[in-house]
Design a protein around this motif. Structure first.
Motif, PDB file in Angstrom:
ATOM      1  N   PRO A  58       0.834  -1.208   0.000  1.00  0.00           N
ATOM      2  CA  PRO A  58       0.000   0.000   0.000  1.00  0.00           C
ATOM      3  C   PRO A  58       0.864   1.252   0.000  1.00  0.00           C
ATOM      4  N   GLY A  59       0.346   2.315  -0.602  1.00  0.00           N
ATOM      5  CA  GLY A  59       1.090   3.567  -0.603  1.00  0.00           C
ATOM      6  C   GLY A  59       0.736   4.437  -1.775  1.00  0.00           C
ATOM      7  N   SER A  60       1.464   5.533  -1.925  1.00  0.00           N
ATOM      8  CA  SER A  60       1.247   6.496  -3.004  1.00  0.00           C
ATOM      9  C   SER A  60       2.356   6.358  -4.039  1.00  0.00           C
ATOM     10  N   TYR A  61       1.968   6.461  -5.297  1.00  0.00           N
ATOM     11  CA  TYR A  61       2.898   6.264  -6.396  1.00  0.00           C
ATOM     12  C   TYR A  61       2.629   7.307  -7.478  1.00  0.00           C
ATOM     13  N   PRO A  62       3.695   7.970  -8.002  1.00  0.00           N
ATOM     14  CA  PRO A  62       3.479   8.917  -9.101  1.00  0.00           C
ATOM     15  C   PRO A  62       3.139   8.174 -10.393  1.00  0.00           C
ATOM     16  N   VAL A  63       2.124   8.661 -11.111  1.00  0.00           N
ATOM     17  CA  VAL A  63       1.744   8.103 -12.411  1.00  0.00           C
ATOM     18  C   VAL A  63       1.564   9.257 -13.388  1.00  0.00           C
ATOM     19  N   ARG A  64       1.263   8.956 -14.617  1.00  0.00           N
ATOM     20  CA  ARG A  64       1.202   9.991 -15.649  1.00  0.00           C
ATOM     21  C   ARG A  64       0.175  11.075 -15.339  1.00  0.00           C
ATOM     22  N   PHE A  65      -1.008  10.671 -14.864  1.00  0.00           N
ATOM     23  CA  PHE A  65      -2.092  11.629 -14.688  1.00  0.00           C
ATOM     24  C   PHE A  65      -2.285  12.061 -13.233  1.00  0.00           C
ATOM     25  N   GLY A  66      -1.233  11.932 -12.410  1.00  0.00           N
ATOM     26  CA  GLY A  66      -1.348  12.400 -11.029  1.00  0.00           C
ATOM     27  C   GLY A  66      -0.637  11.465 -10.074  1.00  0.00           C
ATOM     28  N   THR A  67      -1.206  11.298  -8.901  1.00  0.00           N
ATOM     29  CA  THR A  67      -0.650  10.415  -7.882  1.00  0.00           C
ATOM     30  C   THR A  67      -1.632   9.290  -7.599  1.00  0.00           C
ATOM     31  N   ALA A  68      -1.174   8.077  -7.802  1.00  0.00           N
ATOM     32  CA  ALA A  68      -2.010   6.914  -7.533  1.00  0.00           C
ATOM     33  C   ALA A  68      -1.835   6.489  -6.086  1.00  0.00           C
ATOM     34  N   GLU A  69      -2.918   6.019  -5.493  1.00  0.00           N
ATOM     35  CA  GLU A  69      -2.861   5.469  -4.150  1.00  0.00           C
ATOM     36  C   GLU A  69      -3.409   4.047  -4.187  1.00  0.00           C
ATOM     37  N   LEU A  70      -2.640   3.126  -3.628  1.00  0.00           N
ATOM     38  CA  LEU A  70      -3.028   1.724  -3.536  1.00  0.00           C
ATOM     39  C   LEU A  70      -3.435   1.433  -2.100  1.00  0.00           C
ATOM     40  N   LEU A  71      -4.686   1.042  -1.911  1.00  0.00           N
ATOM     41  CA  LEU A  71      -5.237   0.805  -0.581  1.00  0.00           C
ATOM     42  C   LEU A  71      -5.759  -0.616  -0.478  1.00  0.00           C
ATOM     43  N   GLN A  72      -5.522  -1.242   0.670  1.00  0.00           N
ATOM     44  CA  GLN A  72      -6.043  -2.580   0.916  1.00  0.00           C
ATOM     45  C   GLN A  72      -7.468  -2.503   1.428  1.00  0.00           C
ATOM     46  N   ASP A  73      -8.334  -3.381   0.929  1.00  0.00           N
ATOM     47  CA  ASP A  73      -9.715  -3.443   1.383  1.00  0.00           C
ATOM     48  C   ASP A  73      -9.747  -3.914   2.830  1.00  0.00           C
ATOM     49  N   ALA A  74     -10.487  -3.201   3.670  1.00  0.00           N
ATOM     50  CA  ALA A  74     -10.539  -3.534   5.091  1.00  0.00           C
ATOM     51  C   ALA A  74     -11.275  -4.839   5.364  1.00  0.00           C
ATOM     52  N   ASP A  75     -12.153  -5.253   4.455  1.00  0.00           N
ATOM     53  CA  ASP A  75     -12.984  -6.437   4.683  1.00  0.00           C
ATOM     54  C   ASP A  75     -12.488  -7.684   3.964  1.00  0.00           C
ATOM     55  N   ARG A  76     -11.720  -7.491   2.891  1.00  0.00           N
ATOM     56  CA  ARG A  76     -11.234  -8.628   2.112  1.00  0.00           C
ATOM     57  C   ARG A  76      -9.719  -8.515   1.993  1.00  0.00           C
ATOM     58  N   PRO A  77      -8.974  -9.455   2.597  1.00  0.00           N
ATOM     59  CA  PRO A  77      -7.524  -9.288   2.738  1.00  0.00           C
ATOM     60  C   PRO A  77      -6.754  -9.191   1.443  1.00  0.00           C
ATOM     61  N   ASN A  78      -7.263  -9.762   0.355  1.00  0.00           N
ATOM     62  CA  ASN A  78      -6.527  -9.698  -0.903  1.00  0.00           C
ATOM     63  C   ASN A  78      -7.293  -8.905  -1.963  1.00  0.00           C
ATOM     64  N   ALA A  79      -8.048  -7.923  -1.497  1.00  0.00           N
ATOM     65  CA  ALA A  79      -8.741  -7.002  -2.407  1.00  0.00           C
ATOM     66  C   ALA A  79      -8.116  -5.620  -2.259  1.00  0.00           C
ATOM     67  N   TRP A  80      -8.056  -4.895  -3.379  1.00  0.00           N
ATOM     68  CA  TRP A  80      -7.297  -3.643  -3.411  1.00  0.00           C
ATOM     69  C   TRP A  80      -8.037  -2.578  -4.212  1.00  0.00           C
ATOM     70  N   MET A  81      -7.863  -1.343  -3.764  1.00  0.00           N
ATOM     71  CA  MET A  81      -8.440  -0.177  -4.435  1.00  0.00           C
ATOM     72  C   MET A  81      -7.308   0.694  -4.957  1.00  0.00           C
ATOM     73  N   ILE A  82      -7.464   1.170  -6.180  1.00  0.00           N
ATOM     74  CA  ILE A  82      -6.539   2.157  -6.739  1.00  0.00           C
ATOM     75  C   ILE A  82      -7.313   3.428  -7.029  1.00  0.00           C
ATOM     76  N   SER A  83      -6.790   4.548  -6.545  1.00  0.00           N
ATOM     77  CA  SER A  83      -7.344   5.859  -6.892  1.00  0.00           C
ATOM     78  C   SER A  83      -6.222   6.702  -7.493  1.00  0.00           C
ATOM     79  N   VAL A  84      -6.596   7.692  -8.281  1.00  0.00           N
ATOM     80  CA  VAL A  84      -5.629   8.641  -8.840  1.00  0.00           C
ATOM     81  C   VAL A  84      -6.107  10.041  -8.516  1.00  0.00           C
TER      82      VAL A  84
END
Length: 277
Positions: A7-33
């Motif tokens: 999990p963490g923040s990562y620079p990408v072409r169109f901004g800053t991506a954030e990778l977050l772990q789902d609190a309810d499902r241990p191997n599920a992940w959300m990406i936002s930019v």
């Protein structure tokens, strides 16, 4: 064995991506930019779809008969839909176009893209480079900071999609709009020149113009499975409506198609919509 995502923040072409772990499902992940939710994937179960509009797109796909599909995707992010299609319809041949090479690299490194073909580049150019009648399905879900690029909503690009689709193929697009649905009306007029059969799926509040939100649009040169889509939408955990036929033509009204000369983008979403913070 693949290492666990970090999990963490990562620079990408169109901004800053954030990778977050789902609190309810241990191997599920959300990406936002830049605070806009882009994808949610469950690496243990690709058939588990978190976003409601993604479920509506999957409903359309599920109603297209049986067997593998040749599919093009414009917009990938974490490739939720390509993963779903690969699991739901084994042996499907898929190609994903995504303009953000850094985001694609992040997803490949952190979440894996095994078995999926992802090409970095402009989605419109990618579709235009495909052979005539070579795809069963084209899905366009390509947003930058919550806005669908205008070049993906024009008559000219729609004609290219129609050219690439087989005669019974299906085009699915995710668009967004707000009160009175002015963008949706024009988008429907844009599709109507190439596809005689259209249907939309959205939450009732969005269709009534009460709030801004996603609308899934399906188009084909053959009749769409409207009855099945209506049942699926109504029985969803978050019920949606399916609109087609005369009701959809009434909604479209006298709206004019969007052309490359205008290249109208979708409207800017209000603050806090689509996970903006």
């Amino acid at each position: 064995m693949r290492p666990a995502p970090t999990p963490g923040s990562y620079p990408v072409r169109f901004g800053t991506a954030e990778l977050l772990q789902d609190a309810d499902r241990p191997n599920a992940w959300m990406i936002s930019v830049d605070g806009v939710a882009q994808s949610h994937v469950n690496l243990d179960d690709p058939l588990d779809l978190e976003f409601d509009y993604i479920r509506r797109i999957a409903d359309v796909v599920d109603c297209l008969g049986e067997g593998p599909l040749d599919a093009l995707h414009v917009g990938g992010a974490a490739c939720t839909l390509p993963r779903y299609l690969a699991a739901a319809r084994p042996r499907s041949r898929q190609l994903v176009f995504d303009a953000d090479g850094e985001l694609v690299a992040l997803v490949r490194e952190q979440l894996g893209l095994k078995g999926l073909k992802v090409r970095v580049g402009d989605g419109r150019e990618g579709v235009s480079g495909r052979y005539d009648a070579s795809a069963d399905l084209v899905i366009v879900d390509a947003f930058e900071r919550g806005i669908l690029a205008g070049g993906l909503a024009t008559v000219e690009f729609t004609n290219e999609i129609a050219r690439v689709l087989r005669p019974a193929g299906t085009y699915i697009a995710n668009v967004s709009d707000g009160p009175n649905l002015p963008f949706l009306r024009r988008f429907l007029a844009t599709l109507a020149d190439s596809f005689p059969y259209l249907a939309i799926l959205a939450e009732p509040g969005v269709l009534r113009g009460r709030r801004f939100g996603n609308i899934v649009v399906a188009a084909s040169r053959v009749e769409l499975p409207v009855a099945d889509l209506t049942r699926r939408a109504a029985s969803s955990a978050y019920p949606a409506r399916c609109v087609a036929g005369e009701d959809l033509r009434d909604l479209q009204g006298k709206a004019k198609p969007i052309t490359d000369a205008e290249a109208l983008p979708s409207p800017v979403p209000p603050k806090d919509v689509f996970g903006i913070f």
